[in-house]
Write a protein that holds these residues in place. Structure first.
Motif, PDB file in Angstrom:
ATOM      1  N   ASP A   1      -8.277   1.034  -0.682  1.00 34.15           N
ATOM      2  CA  ASP A   1      -9.466   0.899   0.161  1.00 34.15           C
ATOM      3  C   ASP A   1     -10.263  -0.350  -0.227  1.00 34.15           C
ATOM      4  O   ASP A   1     -10.744  -1.093   0.639  1.00 34.15           O
ATOM      5  N   ARG A   2     -10.376  -0.618  -1.512  1.00 36.79           N
ATOM      6  CA  ARG A   2     -11.089  -1.825  -1.965  1.00 36.79           C
ATOM      7  C   ARG A   2     -10.325  -3.091  -1.585  1.00 36.79           C
ATOM      8  O   ARG A   2     -10.934  -4.104  -1.240  1.00 36.79           O
TER       9      ARG A   2
ATOM     10  N   LEU B   1      -8.641  -3.604   1.037  1.00 39.05           N
ATOM     11  CA  LEU B   1      -8.801  -3.891   2.459  1.00 39.05           C
ATOM     12  C   LEU B   1     -10.083  -4.642   2.771  1.00 39.05           C
ATOM     13  O   LEU B   1     -10.230  -5.202   3.868  1.00 39.05           O
TER      14      LEU B   1
ATOM     15  N   LEU C   1      -3.930   5.356   5.119  1.00 43.15           N
ATOM     16  CA  LEU C   1      -4.937   5.720   4.128  1.00 43.15           C
ATOM     17  C   LEU C   1      -5.752   6.926   4.594  1.00 43.15           C
ATOM     18  O   LEU C   1      -5.996   7.876   3.832  1.00 43.15           O
ATOM     19  N   LYS C   2      -6.140   6.898   5.853  1.00 43.11           N
ATOM     20  CA  LYS C   2      -6.921   8.008   6.413  1.00 43.11           C
ATOM     21  C   LYS C   2      -6.119   9.304   6.400  1.00 43.11           C
ATOM     22  O   LYS C   2      -6.612  10.369   6.018  1.00 43.11           O
TER      23      LYS C   2
ATOM     24  N   THR D   1      -1.971   0.384   7.705  1.00 38.43           N
ATOM     25  CA  THR D   1      -2.463   0.732   6.372  1.00 38.43           C
ATOM     26  C   THR D   1      -3.739   1.559   6.469  1.00 38.43           C
ATOM     27  O   THR D   1      -3.909   2.553   5.749  1.00 38.43           O
ATOM     28  N   LEU D   2      -4.639   1.167   7.349  1.00 37.32           N
ATOM     29  CA  LEU D   2      -5.871   1.933   7.548  1.00 37.32           C
ATOM     30  C   LEU D   2      -5.561   3.363   7.983  1.00 37.32           C
ATOM     31  O   LEU D   2      -6.159   4.327   7.487  1.00 37.32           O
TER      32      LEU D   2
ATOM     33  N   SER E   1       0.827  -1.210   0.000  1.00 38.77           N
ATOM     34  CA  SER E   1       0.000   0.000   0.000  1.00 38.77           C
ATOM     35  C   SER E   1       0.856   1.253   0.000  1.00 38.77           C
ATOM     36  O   SER E   1       0.562   2.230  -0.713  1.00 38.77           O
TER      37      SER E   1
ATOM     38  N   VAL F   1      -5.899   5.739  -3.798  1.00 35.30           N
ATOM     39  CA  VAL F   1      -6.582   5.590  -2.510  1.00 35.30           C
ATOM     40  C   VAL F   1      -7.765   4.629  -2.600  1.00 35.30           C
ATOM     41  O   VAL F   1      -7.928   3.729  -1.775  1.00 35.30           O
ATOM     42  N   SER F   2      -8.620   4.824  -3.594  1.00 32.35           N
ATOM     43  CA  SER F   2      -9.816   3.986  -3.703  1.00 32.35           C
ATOM     44  C   SER F   2      -9.442   2.532  -3.964  1.00 32.35           C
ATOM     45  O   SER F   2     -10.121   1.610  -3.491  1.00 32.35           O
TER      46      SER F   2
END
Length: 644
Positions: free
Chosen positions: A588-589, A591, A638-639, A634-635, A572, A584-585
């Motif tokens: 996110d997918r 995850l 991403l945020k 990773t979460l 990531s 990003v999207s």
């Protein structure tokens, strides 16, 4: 969305419910682990499993289970479930389950005719004590509960056989009894908040079978001892609390103790909260020292896993103080090794060659989260000492070549995280120049030069990094656009492995953006799965997608196919560095594949590894700290990426 709630239809279908396990720990080493229908399916399962330092570094199962029976009008309804010799399931108490909910505390709801009974289990933080609260929600006639404690008193990795060596003495104590079956073990105290009637009726229950061990090709059958049973009458609306611990407690304090503990719980009502709870279960407090366990149910304190998981296990959940405590314990062990060459008694593998490199990487994440000035004030001396230790050729297993790159000897003994072995010899003999070692080395030197800004070390570390930049590219980047896994003399290993993802995911790399993208494309095409990165491409020789079979077959497969979720952290990072906001999207997918796992395997957690081919089943340790931590990181990344 309800993450951890399962209805009657699933619970009574053992093909669906038995593979789902649950884990609770007290952050001091003790744990409770079983399936969601309370049927133990592996030898490490138990109601109370504790460390016994006097008997070694392993866990020990004291209380295997507590079998409950509901009595109405003299008729018994047994709520327990065990698998006995020949695959016989008895006494099939799962048929009375109406719901299992694990969002706050594990709660099972039973319905027996007109009786509705709930059972909730909770560990007391930093104390070897498990509490179970039984509440009679509905009943139309007098009800009595009978409880049979099933005792093991054995190493969690061994099995018990009926014997005459055990101490059958069961002293009665305040609202309960105590037991200590063998010398060297602590006494187990079993008490109730209400005064029970105790009946001494000792028996060996023979032929318990553990299907997970049967599948793994290891011994799987044992005998367990039941000393007798408790009986307690219960009224509609009333709650009874059972305590299993290593010290006697006042029965009057149990209700207050339960309520105080439950008030501190974070509800597992989201993906993030599930992972947060799961990673905190791997915390281990031991006096002034604090560690990270590599996982359950057979994890250890490993230096590599500690430094790899540390940022995600602490910073990602906003636990800065815990980072500093765990780092202090681990860095103390590393400093001691660098000064004396001596190993640590608690932290395994502190002498391995990549440990200093992962240590600096974890400190780099601290600097990114809390600022370079704070990090320099707190950790610059540590970083400087580690790099000087390597540069001065004092590390016995990691040497600096004349071109500035680092090498290790791994033909006789595994040196990297790919450490599977047979007969003491590595299955994947990664030796010489390893791609992630050198990527971490370059990253560490650049980070250190920036941390030491304004000091003589700034130039010295930067020049050391610049010296190895071109040799890195010339050594590892091949004509096919990806990185060799390792280069040993004239041999360059062409296997497509995920270590190159680490190299392109680090903040500082000798590779430019175009080169990173080329490597990323290969990783995406050949290694990416919904459960992380494969450890070997299906196109490479020796690919073994499933972690199944005998212990030898599983060891052969360990790093030759099965996917690892923790590698998604570096994948990531690399993807966002190459594609920026447009990536990003996509991440996110990706995850979503991990979010789906919250209701599979060990619910609310992530397994050690996953089969590399569909349906990507979880295998190995049921809860693995590095996987949990890196998905959490990773979460958070991403945020932050979106907010910035």
């Amino acid at each position: 969305m309800s993450y951890l709630k399962f209805d009657k239809k699933l619970m009574i279908n053992l093909e669906q419910s038995l593979p789902k396990e649950m884990l609770r720990t007290n952050q001091s080493g003790a744990y409770h682990c079983t399936t969601i229908v309370d049927c133990n399916t592996r030898k490490q399962h138990g109601l109370l499993v504790v460390p016994v330092p006097e008997l070694g570094n392993s866990w020990h199962v004291l209380l295997s289970s507590l079998d409950e029976t509901v009595y109405q009008h003299g008729v018994p309804f047994n709520l327990a479930l065990h698998r006995y010799r020949g695959g016989v399931m008895s006494p099939n108490g799962h048929k009375y389950i109406r719901e299992f909910d694990c969002e706050n505390v594990p709660r099972t709801t039973y319905r027996v005719g007109g009786v509705i009974l709930t059972k909730e289990k909770i560990f007391i933080s930093n104390e070897n004590r498990l509490l179970i609260r039984y509440t009679l929600v509905e009943a139309h006639s007098p009800t009595t509960l009978r409880f049979r404690p099933v005792l093991a008193f054995r190493d969690a990795n061994e099995l018990c056989i009926a014997n005459n060596a055990l101490d059958q003495t069961i002293p009665q104590i305040d609202n309960g009894v105590s037991a200590c079956l063998y010398p060297g073990y602590p006494t187990l105290y079993m008490q109730f908040s209400h005064k029970p009637t105790w009946t001494y009726e000792p028996n060996w229950y023979n032929g318990f079978e553990y299907v997970k061990d049967l599948e793994r090709g290891v011994p799987y059958s044992e005998d367990l001892w039941v000393p007798g049973y408790f009986e307690v009458p219960i009224k509609k609306g009333e709650s009874i609390i059972f305590s299993a611990g290593l010290s006697e407690v006042s029965p009057r304090s149990l209700a207050r103790m339960y309520e105080k503990e439950i008030a501190q719980r974070t509800c597992r009502s989201s993906f993030f909260n599930c992972l947060k709870n799961a990673v905190k279960q791997c915390y281990l407090n031991d006096g002034d020292s604090m560690y990270l366990l590599s996982g359950y149910p057979w994890g250890k304190i490993l230096a590599r896993n500690t430094f790899m998981a540390l940022p995600g296990a602490t910073i990602a959940i906003n636990h800065r103080e815990d980072f500093e405590k765990i780092a202090a314990t681990s860095l103390k062990a590393l400093r001691h090794f660098m000064a004396t060459g001596e190993l640590d008694s608690r932290i395994n593998g502190i002498d391995l060659p990549d440990i200093p490199l992962w240590a600096i990487w974890s400190l780099q994440q601290y600097a990114k989260a809390y600022g370079r000035e704070d990090a320099a004030a707190k950790y610059l001396p540590e970083v400087r000492d580690i790099l000087n230790f390597i540069l001065s050729q004092r590390h016995p297993l990691l040497k600096v070549d004349s071109n500035g790159m680092v090498n290790t000897e791994g033909t006789e003994k595994p040196m990297s995280w790919m450490n599977a072995s047979l007969g003491g010899h590595p299955i994947v003999p990664r030796s010489g120049l390893l791609v992630e070692f050198n990527a971490l080395w370059y990253n560490a030197l650049i980070f250190a030069s920036r941390l030491a800004e304004g000091t003589p070390d700034e130039t010295r570390f930067r020049e050391a990094a610049e010296k190895m930049a071109q040799p890195f590219i010339a050594t590892f980047l091949n004509d096919f656009g990806y990185l060799y896994d390792y280069v040993n003399g004239t041999y360059a290993d062409p296997s497509v492995r995920p270590n190159m993802a680490i190299a392109i995911g680090l903040d500082y790399s000798p590779l430019d953006r175009r080169q990173r993208k080329s490597v990323l494309d290969i990783v995406t095409r050949e290694l990416l799965t919904p459960k992380g990165l494969r450890t070997l491409s299906p196109k490479s020789y020796g690919y073994r997608p499933s972690y199944l079979g005998s212990p030898e077959e599983r060891e052969m497969a360990l790093h030759n196919g099965p996917a690892r979720p923790w590698l998604m952290g570096f994948y990531s990072d690399a993807y966002l560095k190459v594609f920026g906001m447009s990536g990003v999207s996509y991440i996110d997918r990706m995850l979503i594949g991990f979010e789906d796992e919250m209701s599979n395997g060990c619910i609310g957690s992530l397994s050690q590894l996953y089969d590399a081919n569909p349906p990507f089943s979880g295998r190995g340790a049921i809860s693995h700290v590095t996987n949990i931590a890196e998905v959490l990181r990773t979460l958070t990344t991403l945020k932050k990426f979106i907010m910035d």
